[in-house]
Write an enzyme that holds these catalytic residues in place. Structure first.
Site, PDB file in Angstrom:
ATOM      1  CB  SER A  94      24.043  46.033  16.952  1.00  0.00           C
ATOM      2  OG  SER A  94      25.142  45.888  16.061  1.00  0.00           O
TER       3      SER A  94
ATOM      4  NE  ARG B 289      34.680  25.055  21.182  1.00  0.00           N
ATOM      5  CZ  ARG B 289      33.775  25.947  20.945  1.00  0.00           C
ATOM      6  NH1 ARG B 289      34.008  27.196  21.288  1.00  0.00           N
ATOM      7  NH2 ARG B 289      32.650  25.637  20.382  1.00  0.00           N
TER       8      ARG B 289
ATOM      9  CB  SER C 150      29.307  32.266  23.681  1.00  0.00           C
ATOM     10  OG  SER C 150      29.483  33.629  23.512  1.00  0.00           O
TER      11      SER C 150
ATOM     12  CG  HIS D 180      36.177  30.608  18.896  1.00  0.00           C
ATOM     13  ND1 HIS D 180      35.646  30.949  17.669  1.00  0.00           N
ATOM     14  CD2 HIS D 180      35.160  30.024  19.608  1.00  0.00           C
ATOM     15  CE1 HIS D 180      34.364  30.595  17.637  1.00  0.00           C
ATOM     16  NE2 HIS D 180      34.054  30.045  18.799  1.00  0.00           N
TER      17      HIS D 180
ATOM     18  CB  THR E 143      25.689  37.813  17.415  1.00  0.00           C
ATOM     19  OG1 THR E 143      26.085  38.140  18.750  1.00  0.00           O
ATOM     20  CG2 THR E 143      24.310  37.174  17.434  1.00  0.00           C
TER      21      THR E 143
HETATM   22  P1  FAD Z   1      29.057  40.545  19.279  1.00  0.00           P
HETATM   23  O1  FAD Z   1      27.997  39.752  18.654  1.00  0.00           O
HETATM   24  O2  FAD Z   1      30.447  40.312  18.829  1.00  0.00           O
HETATM   25  O3  FAD Z   1      28.690  42.056  19.051  1.00  0.00           O
HETATM   26  C1  FAD Z   1      29.578  43.082  19.421  1.00  0.00           C
HETATM   27  C2  FAD Z   1      29.030  44.364  18.873  1.00  0.00           C
HETATM   28  O4  FAD Z   1      29.746  45.480  19.403  1.00  0.00           O
HETATM   29  C3  FAD Z   1      29.150  44.473  17.360  1.00  0.00           C
HETATM   30  O5  FAD Z   1      27.935  45.007  16.894  1.00  0.00           O
HETATM   31  C4  FAD Z   1      30.296  45.452  17.159  1.00  0.00           C
HETATM   32  O6  FAD Z   1      30.252  46.167  15.950  1.00  0.00           O
HETATM   33  C5  FAD Z   1      30.082  46.362  18.351  1.00  0.00           C
HETATM   34  N1  FAD Z   1      31.262  47.128  18.765  1.00  0.00           N
HETATM   35  C6  FAD Z   1      32.480  46.666  19.107  1.00  0.00           C
HETATM   36  N2  FAD Z   1      33.285  47.701  19.453  1.00  0.00           N
HETATM   37  C7  FAD Z   1      32.552  48.825  19.328  1.00  0.00           C
HETATM   38  C8  FAD Z   1      32.813  50.198  19.513  1.00  0.00           C
HETATM   39  N3  FAD Z   1      34.013  50.651  19.902  1.00  0.00           N
HETATM   40  N4  FAD Z   1      31.830  51.101  19.281  1.00  0.00           N
HETATM   41  C9  FAD Z   1      30.605  50.690  18.855  1.00  0.00           C
HETATM   42  N5  FAD Z   1      30.298  49.388  18.661  1.00  0.00           N
HETATM   43  C10 FAD Z   1      31.253  48.469  18.897  1.00  0.00           C
HETATM   44  N6  FAD Z   1      28.910  30.997  20.412  1.00  0.00           N
HETATM   45  C11 FAD Z   1      27.919  30.116  20.616  1.00  0.00           C
HETATM   46  O7  FAD Z   1      27.337  30.076  21.708  1.00  0.00           O
HETATM   47  N7  FAD Z   1      27.527  29.279  19.616  1.00  0.00           N
HETATM   48  C12 FAD Z   1      28.111  29.281  18.389  1.00  0.00           C
HETATM   49  O8  FAD Z   1      27.722  28.531  17.522  1.00  0.00           O
HETATM   50  C13 FAD Z   1      29.179  30.175  18.162  1.00  0.00           C
HETATM   51  N8  FAD Z   1      29.822  30.209  16.974  1.00  0.00           N
HETATM   52  C14 FAD Z   1      30.763  31.166  16.743  1.00  0.00           C
HETATM   53  C15 FAD Z   1      31.339  31.269  15.484  1.00  0.00           C
HETATM   54  C16 FAD Z   1      32.251  32.275  15.212  1.00  0.00           C
HETATM   55  C17 FAD Z   1      32.884  32.371  13.845  1.00  0.00           C
HETATM   56  C18 FAD Z   1      32.598  33.208  16.225  1.00  0.00           C
HETATM   57  C19 FAD Z   1      33.577  34.309  15.952  1.00  0.00           C
HETATM   58  C20 FAD Z   1      32.032  33.093  17.483  1.00  0.00           C
HETATM   59  C21 FAD Z   1      31.126  32.085  17.757  1.00  0.00           C
HETATM   60  N9  FAD Z   1      30.533  31.962  19.015  1.00  0.00           N
HETATM   61  C22 FAD Z   1      29.532  31.054  19.210  1.00  0.00           C
HETATM   62  C23 FAD Z   1      30.780  32.963  20.048  1.00  0.00           C
HETATM   63  C24 FAD Z   1      29.625  33.963  20.044  1.00  0.00           C
HETATM   64  O9  FAD Z   1      29.213  34.173  18.713  1.00  0.00           O
HETATM   65  C25 FAD Z   1      29.998  35.300  20.657  1.00  0.00           C
HETATM   66  O10 FAD Z   1      30.657  35.117  21.870  1.00  0.00           O
HETATM   67  C26 FAD Z   1      28.727  36.117  20.904  1.00  0.00           C
HETATM   68  O11 FAD Z   1      27.980  36.233  19.716  1.00  0.00           O
HETATM   69  C27 FAD Z   1      29.088  37.483  21.421  1.00  0.00           C
HETATM   70  O12 FAD Z   1      27.923  38.272  21.422  1.00  0.00           O
HETATM   71  P2  FAD Z   1      28.034  39.767  21.906  1.00  0.00           P
HETATM   72  O13 FAD Z   1      26.688  40.358  21.773  1.00  0.00           O
HETATM   73  O14 FAD Z   1      28.701  39.819  23.221  1.00  0.00           O
HETATM   74  O15 FAD Z   1      29.061  40.442  20.870  1.00  0.00           O
HETATM   75  C1  SIN Z   2      31.219  26.252  16.760  1.00  0.00           C
HETATM   76  O1  SIN Z   2      30.245  26.195  16.010  1.00  0.00           O
HETATM   77  O2  SIN Z   2      32.116  25.404  16.813  1.00  0.00           O
HETATM   78  C2  SIN Z   2      31.345  27.427  17.670  1.00  0.00           C
HETATM   79  C3  SIN Z   2      30.545  27.164  18.855  1.00  0.00           C
HETATM   80  C4  SIN Z   2      30.964  28.048  19.988  1.00  0.00           C
HETATM   81  O3  SIN Z   2      31.880  28.844  19.875  1.00  0.00           O
HETATM   82  O4  SIN Z   2      30.342  27.897  21.039  1.00  0.00           O
END
Ligand code: FAD
Ligand code: SIN
Length: 528
Positions: free
Chosen positions: A12, A274, A374, A334, A42
């Site tokens: 989600s 990075r 990302s 990360h 996210t």
């Molecule tokens: P996620 O947002 O991680 O969502 C994954 C979902 O899958 C979650 O809801 C989880 O509960 C669910 N899930 C996982 N396994 C299962 C399962 N087995 N069954 C059911 N549900 C499951 N990127 C940027 O571009 N800018 C930023 O500023 C930035 N800052 C960041 C800061 C931090 C602290 C972190 C950790 C990451 C950051 N990133 C940033 C990276 C970015 O946030 C992520 O790569 C991106 O949000 C991933 O989105 P997603 O939808 O793929 O996964």
């Molecule tokens: C951060 O805010 O430094 C994370 C940004 C990212 O992972 O792209």
């Protein structure tokens, strides 16, 4: 519990929600997510989302920066899609009500981050992910009303006649279930939790990658793990992220003597890519024998606290004043550039199975992701996957329960699960972390392969103990990362081999993939 739906979305976060937004009016949508709906990377994203919308910027310049950071391995067609469609979709986010910070003239305030040649990062102070998620969820729930099942952990894919027909899952109270769907999307995020030191939330255990691999799908580029340079480093504290945007606003990395050292390692100083900042910090700490810190002492304290309220509050919890103290920092796992190999529309190598976001690998980030690309990736490739799923004609929703439905975890599963898990995570950090070499990687691969042989036999039943599944997935994903890192005998982007310190385009300008058997790396479809 057996559920049928047209479209099944697992996760989600931004990739899941962006996919869902494309399915309005196309049929029933079910979202399964492992914890609370807002739990995932996210919601923790700080720095922002990159998009070429500012003066002096263009998609071509954004593409050039992305490709340079990717160190010769970006899939350039994917990069073009990211930067061109990304700029449009960020405009749509604003139309959907996402509120980004603005400057005194009312224009969107763009931040600078490492390896970007211009200010390009839209942000909502230091909690950008939460704001984007809020806006997209509001749009999706108003237009589509998907069914959402929280605390539903997906364990495995249903594969019938060589196609993905849905998933198995279990809920918090131990109820086992299955979903049959016309098309299934994995948007399960990253796998930082396979390392002992990570910025990632607890849900980031690489589940989607593990289940796709077990189902026979191709998994690409797993050696490329990004280590963020600046995670909080206080004894017993969490590896809380200190956003790169801090350095974008002038924060300096200093050694224990207070000397700013980055210029000695890279001409771009604190704003180098990075991977280079992270390795330089470790080298400087080794050289001086003492840890390094982040210093904002030369900036206006009011500005610092107002611009970074989340980071400031968290530092305060550990007795640190973000504006006045030197903040102890160090690298932490990360982001995973590798994942389920997909085409530009989210199709995996398994028919009926789609993947988007951090769990997927389109090759867009190459060997190293550019900061803030990302969230953009999830937005862009999630939307493309949604459009492709809409067009799926084949119906896979047969009414019978899947085979093996309802079986239980065998009692024989190790009861020291937590201890084994910690041992694996520590080994990954020490042997498959920032600096890698053959002896350590061989040891890790052997240990993980043995461990996998041990836990894999339990996967033939349907375990319903959450810790057991976590261990299964962490061991498997660790094995995929370590095997790929052993295979690639060069240094490129985030993958650094002390025994092969140079980039070797002649032999290694290619993507590797793993399919079927752990430890066997072969040619990836991304090379075509
Ligand atoms: P996620 O947002 O991680 O969502 C994954 C979902 O899958 C979650 O809801 C989880 O509960 C669910 N899930 C996982 N396994 C299962 C399962 N087995 N069954 C059911 N549900 C499951 N990127 C940027 O571009 N800018 C930023 O500023 C930035 N800052 C960041 C800061 C931090 C602290 C972190 C950790 C990451 C950051 N990133 C940033 C990276 C970015 O946030 C992520 O790569 C991106 O949000 C991933 O989105 P997603 O939808 O793929 O996964
Ligand atoms: C951060 O805010 O430094 C994370 C940004 C990212 O992972 O792209």
């Amino acid at each position: 519990m057996l559920v049928t739906t047209d479209f099944l979305i697992v996760g989600s976060g931004i990739a899941a929600l962006s996919t869902a937004a494309q399915l309005t009016g196309a049929g029933e949508v079910l979202i399964l997510t492992k914890a609370e709906r807002s739990e995932g990377s996210t919601g923790y994203a700080q720095g922002g989302i990159a998009a070429a919308i500012g003066p002096g910027d263009s998609p071509a310049l954004h593409a050039a920066d992305t490709i340079r950071a990717g160190d010769g391995l970006c899939h350039e067609a994917a990069v073009t899609v990211l930067v061109t469609e990304g700029a449009l979709l960020v405009g749509q986010l604003i139309d959907w009500g996402a509120t980004f910070d603005r400057d005194a003239t009312g224009a969107i305030a763009l931040a600078r981050e490492g390896a970007h040649s211009v200010r390009r990062v839209l942000h909502a102070r230091d909690a950008t992910g939460r704001e984007i998620e809020r806006a997209v969820w509001k749009h999706v729930s108003a237009n589509l009303s998907p069914r959402v099942l929280t605390h539903a952990s997906v364990t495995d894919l249903l594969v019938e006649d060589g196609e993905c027909a849905g998933v198995r899952f279990f809920t918090n109270d131990g109820t086992a279930g299955a979903v049959r769907a016309r098309a299934t999307l994995l948007a399960t995020g990253g796998a930082g939790q396979v390392f002992s030191d990570t910025t990632n939330p607890a849900v980031a255990t690489g589940d989607g990658i593990a289940m796709a691999f077990r189902a026979g799908a191709r998994i690409a580029d797993m050696e490329f793990v990004q280590f963020h340079p600046t995670a909080l480093s206080v004894p017993g504290g969490p590896r809380f992220l200190l956003s790169e945007a801090l350095r974008g606003e002038g924060a300096q990395l200093v050694n224990a003597d207070g000397d700013r050292f980055m210029a000695r390692y890279h001409e771009a100083g604190e704003l180098a890519p990075r991977d280079q900042v992270a390795r330089a910090m470790v080298q400087e700490a080794q050289r001086t024998g003492r840890p390094v810190s982040l210093s904002l002492q030369h900036l206006d304290p009011d500005f610092v606290h107002a611009r970074f309220p989340l980071v400031s509050t968290t530092c305060r919890r550990f007795g640190l004043d973000l504006a006045r103290d030197r903040i102890p920092v160090g690298p932490a796992a990360h982001y995973l550039m590798g994942g389920i190999e997909t085409d530009l529309d989210g199709r995996s190598s398994l028919p009926g199975l789609y993947a988007a976001g951090e769990t997927a690998c389109t090759g867009v980030h190459g060997a190293n992701r550019l900061a803030s690309n990302s969230l953009l990736e999830g937005l862009v490739f999630g939307a493309r996957a949604g459009r492709a799923m809409r067009a799926e004609r084949r119906d896979r929703r047969r009414a019978e329960p899947p085979s093996r439905y309802g079986s239980r975890i065998p009692d024989a599963f190790p009861d020291n699960t937590e201890a084994v898990l910690e041992e694996v995570r520590r080994m990954m950090w020490q042997s498959v972390g920032l600096f890698r070499d053959r002896p350590q990687l061989e040891q890790a691969v052997t240990a993980l392969t043995d461990r996998w042989t041990d836990v894999a036999r339990h996967v033939t039943a349907l375990p319903i103990r959450a810790e057991a599944w976590k261990l299964v997935n962490v061991v498997l994903v660790s094995g995929l990362i370590a095997s790929a890192a052993l295979w690639r005998e060069e240094s490129r982007g985030a993958h650094f081999r002390s025994d092969f310190p140079a980039r070797d385009d002649l032999h290694w300008r290619r993507h590797g993939c793993q399919q079927g058997a752990l430890g066997r790396v072969s040619e990836s479809g991304l090379n075509r």
